[in-house]
Design a protein around this motif. Structure first.
Motif, PDB file in Angstrom:
ATOM      1  N   ASN A 304       0.769  -0.895  -0.281  1.00 56.14           N
ATOM      2  CA  ASN A 304       0.019  -0.236   0.012  1.00 56.14           C
ATOM      3  C   ASN A 304       0.973   1.193  -0.428  1.00 56.14           C
ATOM      4  OD1 ASN A 304       0.938   0.286   2.656  1.00 56.14           O
ATOM      5  ND2 ASN A 304      -1.167  -0.652   3.637  1.00 56.14           N
ATOM      6  N   ARG A 305       2.018   1.291  -0.266  1.00 56.71           N
ATOM      7  CA  ARG A 305       2.914   2.208  -0.715  1.00 56.71           C
ATOM      8  C   ARG A 305       4.444   2.178  -1.247  1.00 56.71           C
ATOM      9  NH1 ARG A 305       3.395   2.119   5.526  1.00 56.71           N
ATOM     10  NH2 ARG A 305       5.235   1.075   5.477  1.00 56.71           N
ATOM     11  N   CYS A 306       4.522   2.997  -1.791  1.00 57.72           N
ATOM     12  CA  CYS A 306       5.341   2.517  -3.334  1.00 57.72           C
ATOM     13  C   CYS A 306       6.119   4.002  -3.278  1.00 57.72           C
ATOM     14  CB  CYS A 306       5.389   1.908  -4.108  1.00 57.72           C
ATOM     15  SG  CYS A 306       6.527   2.426  -5.521  1.00 57.72           S
ATOM     16  N   GLN A 307       7.903   3.814  -2.702  1.00 58.59           N
ATOM     17  CA  GLN A 307       8.211   5.078  -3.285  1.00 58.59           C
ATOM     18  C   GLN A 307       9.544   4.918  -4.255  1.00 58.59           C
ATOM     19  OE1 GLN A 307      10.320   7.118   0.556  1.00 58.59           O
ATOM     20  NE2 GLN A 307      11.528   8.576  -0.590  1.00 58.59           N
ATOM     21  N   ILE A 308       9.580   6.013  -5.660  1.00 60.87           N
ATOM     22  CA  ILE A 308      11.071   5.756  -6.090  1.00 60.87           C
ATOM     23  C   ILE A 308      11.539   6.992  -6.297  1.00 60.87           C
ATOM     24  CG2 ILE A 308      11.714   5.548  -8.271  1.00 60.87           C
ATOM     25  CD1 ILE A 308       8.807   4.620  -9.417  1.00 60.87           C
ATOM     26  N   THR A 309      13.096   6.499  -6.017  1.00 60.86           N
ATOM     27  CA  THR A 309      14.045   7.808  -5.772  1.00 60.86           C
ATOM     28  C   THR A 309      15.114   8.161  -7.246  1.00 60.86           C
ATOM     29  OG1 THR A 309      15.548   6.836  -4.282  1.00 60.86           O
ATOM     30  CG2 THR A 309      13.529   8.415  -3.393  1.00 60.86           C
TER      31      THR A 309
END
Length: 366
Positions: A304-309
């Motif tokens: 339910n969470r995703c992060q891209i850097t």
């Protein structure tokens, strides 16, 4: 037995509320406020005619209440008036009848534009005051009726206007997407016409000339046919390059697509990208990795969470993709192998980590 009750409940629901109603089961839940009307009966022993009048009034109210969901505009006014009449009649036996006027105010949002809805609420409030004054009804009747009529009626008007605005915004967005799709189709058609239109005209002329030369100059005809082959090969190469360009994705568009997709499946998505122009082959490879990672997340991760850097320090680029899903270590499928192969072609390194979700770290020299 359960199935039979379910079928009866479904049939009753279809009779009470229209099929295209967007409120779902909320009309049934809102009936809980009728409890305010029945509380008064616990404080005295009501005579038979009080009970009979109450049963008649509540039945009439329910008929008006559910019927009001089937109409809009000025037709709603007759049901609002009917509920007010029922409320007035119920004051003969119970000062808690003020709740009926709250229901009447709640339906004011169905009357029309905000001005008409607010005017309807105002009319209900004036009627409450006049009824309380003429009948000398206690504050237990008019105070809750006035307060909750303003609150619930006003909230319903506001929510209905917000729903209209959201519907208009959705239509506008769909229109923009449709126009963008049409413009893209026209661009592709125009590019292909400019690309191959002249070439096919030349091929036609060369073929006609070669056909005429067969009877007079075989060598010249063969030369024209050889040129035909060369032109056709060149045209085929141009078309392939054009199609490849249409299919190619860049990182920015993939991040935008990922945000749209993940938000649609209730995954909180955030990305941070350092502003820098990347080489075309690096940008395309990173776009593929983002697309594959997001696809795997939606299909398998249950996150339910995703992060891209994306960061660039010196001559090294680092792409990190993290989610909080329940992925477990497993043999690499075609998607992960494809990521590894593309990073390898860039002389970079990729790492997969299944601790605390699924993490992908890509390091590529620039």
């Amino acid at each position: 037995m359960i199935k039979s009750l379910s079928r009866v409940a479904t049939a009753l629901h279809r009779k009470l509320l229209p099929a295209d109603s967007e409120v779902g089961v909320m009309p049934y839940l809102w009936l809980v406020y009728l409890g305010m009307f029945f509380v008064h009966f616990f404080f005295y022993d009501p005579p038979a005619w009080h009970i009979g009048l109450t049963l008649f009034g509540v039945t009439a109210f329910l008929a008006c209440y559910f019927r009001a969901y089937w109409v809009t505009g000025h037709q709603t006014l007759k049901y609002i008036a009917g509920i007010c009449v029922i409320g007035s009649l119920m004051t003969l036996v119970n000062p808690g009848a003020g709740v009926f006027f709250v229901y009447a105010s709640a339906f004011a949002s169905h009357v029309g534009p905000p001005k008409q809805s607010i005017a309807t609420i105002g009319a209900v409030l004036v009627y409450i005051v006049l009824l309380a004054w003429l009948r000398e009804l206690p504050a237990y009747f008019y105070a809750p009726a006035l307060i909750f009529s303003v609150m619930i009626g006003g909230v319903n008007v506001f929510q209905r206007e917000m729903a209209k605005k959201n519907a208009e915004l959705k239509l506008t967005q769909e229109e923009v997407k449709r126009l963008a799709t049409t413009a893209e189709r026209e661009r592709i058609a125009r590019d292909l016409h400019d690309l191959v239109g002249h070439t096919f005209s030349m091929l036609t002329m060369k073929a006609q000339l070669a056909q005429k030369l067969f009877d007079h100059d075989i060598d010249k005809a063969r030369q024209e046919i050889a040129e035909l082959e060369q032109i056709s090969r060149s045209a085929l190469s141009d078309v392939r390059e054009a199609v490849t360009g249409y299919r190619q994705k860049d990182l920015a568009s993939e991040l935008a697509n990922a945000k749209t997709l993940l938000n649609s499946v209730d995954v909180a998505f955030h990305y941070t990208v350092q502003e820098r122009t990347l080489p075309a082959h690096v940008d395309s490879a990173l776009a593929f990795i983002v697309r594959e990672a997001v696809t795997n997340l939606v299909k398998h991760a249950n996150a339910n969470r995703c992060q891209i850097t994306l960061e660039v320090e010196g001559n090294q680029l680092t792409l990190a993709i993290k989610d909080n899903g329940n992925s477990k270590q497993a043999p690499e499928g075609n998607g992960l192998k494809g990521m590894r192969e593309r990073v390898s072609q860039l002389s970079g390194d990729i790492c997969f980590d299944c601790k605390n979700g699924f993490n992908i770290t890509v390091k590529v020299p620039l």
